[in-house]
Write a protein that holds these residues in place. Structure first.
Motif, PDB file in Angstrom:
ATOM      1  N   HIS A   1       8.514  -8.735   0.584  1.00  0.00           N
ATOM      2  CA  HIS A   1       9.537  -9.307  -0.292  1.00  0.00           C
ATOM      3  C   HIS A   1      10.875  -8.641  -0.001  1.00  0.00           C
ATOM      4  O   HIS A   1      10.932  -7.515   0.498  1.00  0.00           O
ATOM      5  N   HIS A   2      11.959  -9.345  -0.307  1.00  0.00           N
ATOM      6  CA  HIS A   2      13.279  -8.822   0.001  1.00  0.00           C
ATOM      7  C   HIS A   2      13.476  -7.480  -0.710  1.00  0.00           C
ATOM      8  O   HIS A   2      13.230  -7.359  -1.912  1.00  0.00           O
ATOM      9  N   PRO A   3      13.960  -6.469   0.017  1.00  0.00           N
ATOM     10  CA  PRO A   3      14.101  -5.126  -0.583  1.00  0.00           C
ATOM     11  C   PRO A   3      15.041  -5.088  -1.778  1.00  0.00           C
ATOM     12  O   PRO A   3      14.858  -4.268  -2.676  1.00  0.00           O
ATOM     13  N   ILE A   4      16.053  -5.954  -1.812  1.00  0.00           N
ATOM     14  CA  ILE A   4      16.972  -5.964  -2.948  1.00  0.00           C
ATOM     15  C   ILE A   4      16.259  -6.424  -4.215  1.00  0.00           C
ATOM     16  O   ILE A   4      16.502  -5.893  -5.307  1.00  0.00           O
ATOM     17  N   LEU A   5      15.384  -7.397  -4.094  1.00  0.00           N
ATOM     18  CA  LEU A   5      14.615  -7.842  -5.261  1.00  0.00           C
ATOM     19  C   LEU A   5      13.714  -6.726  -5.765  1.00  0.00           C
ATOM     20  O   LEU A   5      13.528  -6.564  -6.983  1.00  0.00           O
ATOM     21  N   LEU A   6      13.167  -5.944  -4.856  1.00  0.00           N
ATOM     22  CA  LEU A   6      12.298  -4.838  -5.260  1.00  0.00           C
ATOM     23  C   LEU A   6      13.096  -3.758  -5.974  1.00  0.00           C
ATOM     24  O   LEU A   6      12.630  -3.187  -6.968  1.00  0.00           O
ATOM     25  N   VAL A   7      14.306  -3.473  -5.494  1.00  0.00           N
ATOM     26  CA  VAL A   7      15.153  -2.501  -6.189  1.00  0.00           C
ATOM     27  C   VAL A   7      15.468  -3.000  -7.598  1.00  0.00           C
ATOM     28  O   VAL A   7      15.375  -2.258  -8.582  1.00  0.00           O
ATOM     29  N   GLY A   8      15.837  -4.275  -7.708  1.00  0.00           N
ATOM     30  CA  GLY A   8      16.151  -4.838  -9.015  1.00  0.00           C
ATOM     31  C   GLY A   8      14.978  -4.785  -9.972  1.00  0.00           C
ATOM     32  O   GLY A   8      15.136  -4.459 -11.159  1.00  0.00           O
ATOM     33  N   LEU A   9      13.785  -5.081  -9.485  1.00  0.00           N
ATOM     34  CA  LEU A   9      12.589  -5.012 -10.327  1.00  0.00           C
ATOM     35  C   LEU A   9      12.301  -3.577 -10.764  1.00  0.00           C
ATOM     36  O   LEU A   9      11.898  -3.330 -11.906  1.00  0.00           O
ATOM     37  N   ALA A  10      12.496  -2.629  -9.856  1.00  0.00           N
ATOM     38  CA  ALA A  10      12.249  -1.221 -10.200  1.00  0.00           C
ATOM     39  C   ALA A  10      13.178  -0.772 -11.319  1.00  0.00           C
ATOM     40  O   ALA A  10      12.761  -0.065 -12.250  1.00  0.00           O
ATOM     41  N   VAL A  11      14.431  -1.184 -11.242  1.00  0.00           N
ATOM     42  CA  VAL A  11      15.390  -0.829 -12.287  1.00  0.00           C
ATOM     43  C   VAL A  11      14.994  -1.476 -13.612  1.00  0.00           C
ATOM     44  O   VAL A  11      15.039  -0.836 -14.676  1.00  0.00           O
ATOM     45  N   LEU A  12      14.603  -2.740 -13.559  1.00  0.00           N
ATOM     46  CA  LEU A  12      14.169  -3.433 -14.778  1.00  0.00           C
ATOM     47  C   LEU A  12      12.994  -2.717 -15.432  1.00  0.00           C
ATOM     48  O   LEU A  12      13.000  -2.444 -16.639  1.00  0.00           O
ATOM     49  N   ASP A  13      11.978  -2.397 -14.646  1.00  0.00           N
ATOM     50  CA  ASP A  13      10.801  -1.735 -15.201  1.00  0.00           C
ATOM     51  C   ASP A  13      11.133  -0.338 -15.737  1.00  0.00           C
ATOM     52  O   ASP A  13      10.614   0.083 -16.771  1.00  0.00           O
TER      53      ASP A  13
END
Length: 353
Positions: free
Chosen positions: A180-192
């Motif tokens: 998955h796109h790394p930017i989406l993963l960063v965004g999800l990590a921040v959300l969680d």
């Protein structure tokens, strides 16, 4: 819900609008190396300004403000001497946390890093940082009439450590997998991280500081030169609203991450656009006075302050900006309003022919 438990289901289908902005981000990323070699002086100046903006803006989002700009600058550059109050102490603490992530080898990403950032954040105060919350907490809004509205309920204190360790482990595994796109993963990590809300106070600042480190680690360096925290502060209502929408039903495994991810991707894409615009201006070959003139007449708001021109044109001195503003005043293209630091300039429209 743990966002990284089933990524294919959660973000397997990316909305078209987000896909477009991710492409913009990757295009901008491809230019970073070129600018680093061709415009080192510009990048050094941009980095200095972005650092100041990030420290002051991320603090201001939480109501931590040092009104005297010169005093705030002294705190950030370490020349302030004794810190006078809680706001100055917290500003200095965020400086320490952000500088640690930008200047030190902070790896590995683990719970120890998160605790260390929190410890740095409170290191100049009498409070002890670096400990996970021991009581359950809630995130609320307080209206002017003192009405309290619960925005969301974080993870219980008893489960905080296990959820945090699980998040960091799954995030690392997902980045290494590359599905998955790394930017989406960063965004999800921040959300969680924000939903887990691991601390009694300081969660937003820790999350925003860590966002920069995760982006750098993923190969997206624009946060060195354009302050994401300032962009968030400028759009604070949207920031909180999209976070709120994406935390609904998080605990029931039914949350929709796209309001937040769409906002996060948009902020990053806009940062790359700002970066490219400033780099292009520096490479244009025009004189500094011409750059000021073009910006003021074509791109600035109808009413603006000198500080806005300074921010838009790094590398141009205040003396040069004032010279051009005075020239345009004499040409009856601008009208000054007020004096001193609060002075504003109003653009005078050309008469229709």
């Amino acid at each position: 819900m743990r966002s990284f438990a089933d990524l294919d289901r959660l973000i397997g289908q990316v909305p078209a609008s987000v896909v477009i902005r991710l492409r913009d981000i990757d295009t901008g990323r491809g230019s970073e190396g070129l600018y680093r070699h061709q415009l080192p002086a510009l990048l050094t100046e941009l980095a200095g300004r972005a650092r100041v903006q990030s420290i002051t803006a991320s603090s201001a989002i939480e109501g931590v403000v040092v009104p005297d700009i010169r005093r705030a600058q002294q705190i950030i550059d370490g020349s302030a001497g004794k810190l006078r109050d809680r706001s100055e102490q917290e500003l200095a603490g965020y400086r320490k946390a952000l500088d640690y992530l930008f200047q030190e080898h902070w790896r590995p990403l683990n719970i120890g890093l998160i605790l260390h950032l929190h410890r740095l954040l409170w290191s100049e105060t009498t409070l002890k940082g670096g400990d996970l919350k021991i009581d359950d907490n809630i995130v609320v809004d307080r209206s002017p009439d003192s009405t309290v509205t619960v925005r969301f309920v974080p993870v219980p204190a008893a489960k905080t450590e296990s959820y945090l360790v699980d998040l960091l482990d799954r995030y690392e595994a997902a980045q290494q997998a590359g599905a998955h796109h790394p930017i989406l993963l960063v965004g999800l990590a921040v959300l969680d991280l924000l939903v887990i809300h691991p601390f009694a106070d300081g969660n937003g600042r820790v999350a925003r500081a860590l966002t920069n480190a995760l982006l750098l680690d993923a190969g997206y360096e624009v946060c060195r030169w354009v302050s994401l925290e300032q962009s968030i502060a400028d759009t604070a209502d949207e920031y909180y609203e999209t976070l709120l929408r994406s935390t609904h039903d998080w605990h029931q495994d039914e949350a929709d991450p796209w309001p937040w991810l769409g906002y996060f991707v948009g902020i990053l894409a806009s940062a790359y656009e700002t970066f490219a615009r400033k780099a292009a201006a520096d490479r244009s070959g025009t004189t500094k006075q011409e750059r000021v003139r073009t910006y003021v007449l074509r791109h600035a708001a109808p009413v603006f302050q000198l500080s806005e021109v300074r921010a838009a044109l790094p590398g141009v001195s205040d003396q040069t900006i004032r010279l051009v503003l005075d020239q345009l005043k004499n040409e009856q293209r601008l009208m000054p309003e007020g004096t001193g630091r609060a002075a504003r300039w109003r653009r005078i429209p050309l008469p229709r022919v």
